[in-house]
Enzyme design. Structure first.
Site, short mmCIF file in Angstrom:
data_model
loop_
_atom_site.label_atom_id
_atom_site.label_comp_id
_atom_site.label_asym_id
_atom_site.label_seq_id
_atom_site.Cartn_x
_atom_site.Cartn_y
_atom_site.Cartn_z
N VAL A 201 1.00 -1.33 -0.05
CA VAL A 201 -0.03 0.69 0.08
C VAL A 201 0.84 1.07 -0.21
O VAL A 201 0.34 2.34 -0.73
CB VAL A 201 -0.82 -0.18 1.30
CG1 VAL A 201 -1.81 1.64 1.11
CG2 VAL A 201 -2.02 -1.46 1.17
N GLY A 205 0.81 5.16 -2.62
CA GLY A 205 -0.23 6.46 -2.61
C GLY A 205 -0.31 6.71 -4.22
O GLY A 205 0.28 6.92 -5.16
N TRP A 244 -1.40 10.67 -0.58
CA TRP A 244 -2.34 9.21 0.23
C TRP A 244 -2.81 8.04 -0.39
O TRP A 244 -2.33 7.61 -1.54
CB TRP A 244 -4.01 10.17 0.05
CG TRP A 244 -4.52 9.48 1.01
CD1 TRP A 244 -4.90 9.93 2.24
CD2 TRP A 244 -6.19 9.21 0.31
NE1 TRP A 244 -6.24 8.91 2.40
CE2 TRP A 244 -6.28 8.62 1.50
CE3 TRP A 244 -6.45 9.03 -1.06
CZ2 TRP A 244 -8.49 8.24 1.66
CZ3 TRP A 244 -7.88 8.31 -1.75
CH2 TRP A 244 -8.80 7.76 0.15
N HIS A 245 -3.04 7.30 1.01
CA HIS A 245 -2.35 5.63 1.16
C HIS A 245 -4.00 5.09 1.34
O HIS A 245 -4.24 5.64 2.23
CB HIS A 245 -1.75 5.20 1.44
CG HIS A 245 -0.31 5.60 1.43
ND1 HIS A 245 0.09 6.61 2.03
CD2 HIS A 245 0.01 5.51 0.76
CE1 HIS A 245 1.35 6.90 1.32
NE2 HIS A 245 1.50 6.40 0.40
N ALA A 246 -4.87 4.46 -0.05
CA ALA A 246 -5.99 3.86 0.35
C ALA A 246 -5.96 2.44 0.45
O ALA A 246 -5.87 1.62 -0.49
CB ALA A 246 -7.02 4.33 -0.73
#
Ligand code: RIB
Ligand code: CA
Length: 318
Positions: A201, A205, A244-246
């Site tokens: 993950v 990003g 941002w990391h989903a």
């Protein structure tokens, strides 16, 4: 079984959670999958919130998918939630009007077992939260793994670089006993578990600036997601810089578009339960010293452009 239009039936176990919500929107769009149920775990926040959030997201997306509440705590040891990431209610504390639909009466673990029989041999399962519900289902029916077509888990940290303790990733660390039971049961049944871990993950990003641009889209999905994700995106920018990391979105990309996975590694994997510093760690036998079979398939690299394309589509951008 004849799933809708020959599509593969997909059961998603989830603790929504802002990144869970993005993964669910991606799954709702997948042409080759028919999401037959959402089973809900406690994790990011308490079960009352995760159930309410799942029902609300289905309403926003216009999806009438059965939602089954599951276990409200880990199997053995209590664990802290992740409300500091997702907001107290798990959806950015925006105070949305609750969905009108209620959850089903059937417990998540019983729904998992029932659907594994209804769709025997074809049911795909994607686990986006702690593995408590699946562990309970396995204790009720140890023959479950042989009826599962694909098992995909968002969880773990394959070289021990965790996100809650130094060595544990949240989903596994929240209920290590459940994770142990799941990995051991699937290994005993000689069934592969596909793993999208935290370290993968972090390698995938998205620029905050891109996400903010995508979330200007007028579609109700983008408007809702912009609102519920604002708090966690601001928290993430403060902590991790320009990307941002989903996490759950990467696991769902592996489910709905596996062709864009560019590198996968198969290894033995076990969950540490008693380590002073390492409880909840996913111990990968990289050197194959244990002689155990390669029952975990680890996502190492996914096409970033394809990943972001799936996310833009889920948000109805462009
Ligand atoms: O470690 C990331 C995982 O923990 C994601 O599933 C996120 O939703 C949280 O549950
Ligand atoms: Ca989750």
């Amino acid at each position: 079984d004849i799933s809708a239009g020959g599509r593969t039936p997909l059961l998603i176990d989830t603790d929504p959670g802002v990144d869970d919500a993005l993964a669910l929107l991606m799954a709702f769009d997948a042409p080759q999958y028919d999401v037959v149920a959402l089973t809900i775990a406690a994790g990011n926040v308490g079960l009352l919130h995760t159930v309410a959030n799942a029902l609300k997201l289905c309403e926003v997306a216009g999806m009438d998918i059965p939602v089954h509440a599951g276990c409200d705590a880990p199997l053995l040891h209590p664990a802290p939630d992740a409300s500091y990431v997702h907001g107290r209610d798990g959806f950015g504390d925006i105070g949305y009007p609750p969905a009108s639909r209620q959850a089903e009466a059937e417990h998540a673990a019983l729904a998992i077992i029932r659907l594994s029989h209804v769709h025997a041999g074809r049911l795909a399962v994607c686990m986006l939260g702690p593995l408590t519900n699946l562990a309970v289902a396995l204790k009720l029916d140890h023959t479950l793994p042989q009826r599962i077509g694909r098992m995909v888990v968002m969880g773990g940290a394959v070289t021990g670089q965790g996100n809650t303790t130094p060595t544990a990733e949240f989903n596994i660390g929240f209920d290590p006993e459940a994770a142990h039971l799941v990995f051991e049961a699937f290994a005993a049944a000689d069934r592969l578990v596909e793993v999208a871990d935290w370290e993968a993950v972090i390698r995938h990003g998205m620029l905050h600036a891109d996400v903010e641009r995508w979330l200007q889209a007028e579609h109700p999905r983008a408007r809702f997601y912009d609102a519920i994700s604002r708090k966690t995106r601001e928290w993430s920018a403060g902590l991790r810089g320009d990307r941002w990391h989903a996490a759950d979105a990467l696991a769902m990309a592996l489910v709905v578009a596996p062709q864009h996975a560019r590198r996968l590694e198969r290894r033995p994997l076990r969950v540490e339960l008693t380590g002073t510093e390492t409880r909840g760690m996913t111990v990968v036998d990289w050197g194959r010293r244990s002689g155990r079979p390669d029952h975990a398939e680890l996502l190492m690299d996914y096409d970033q452009a394809a990943f972001e394309g799936l996310i833009r589509r889920a948000l109805r951008v462009e």
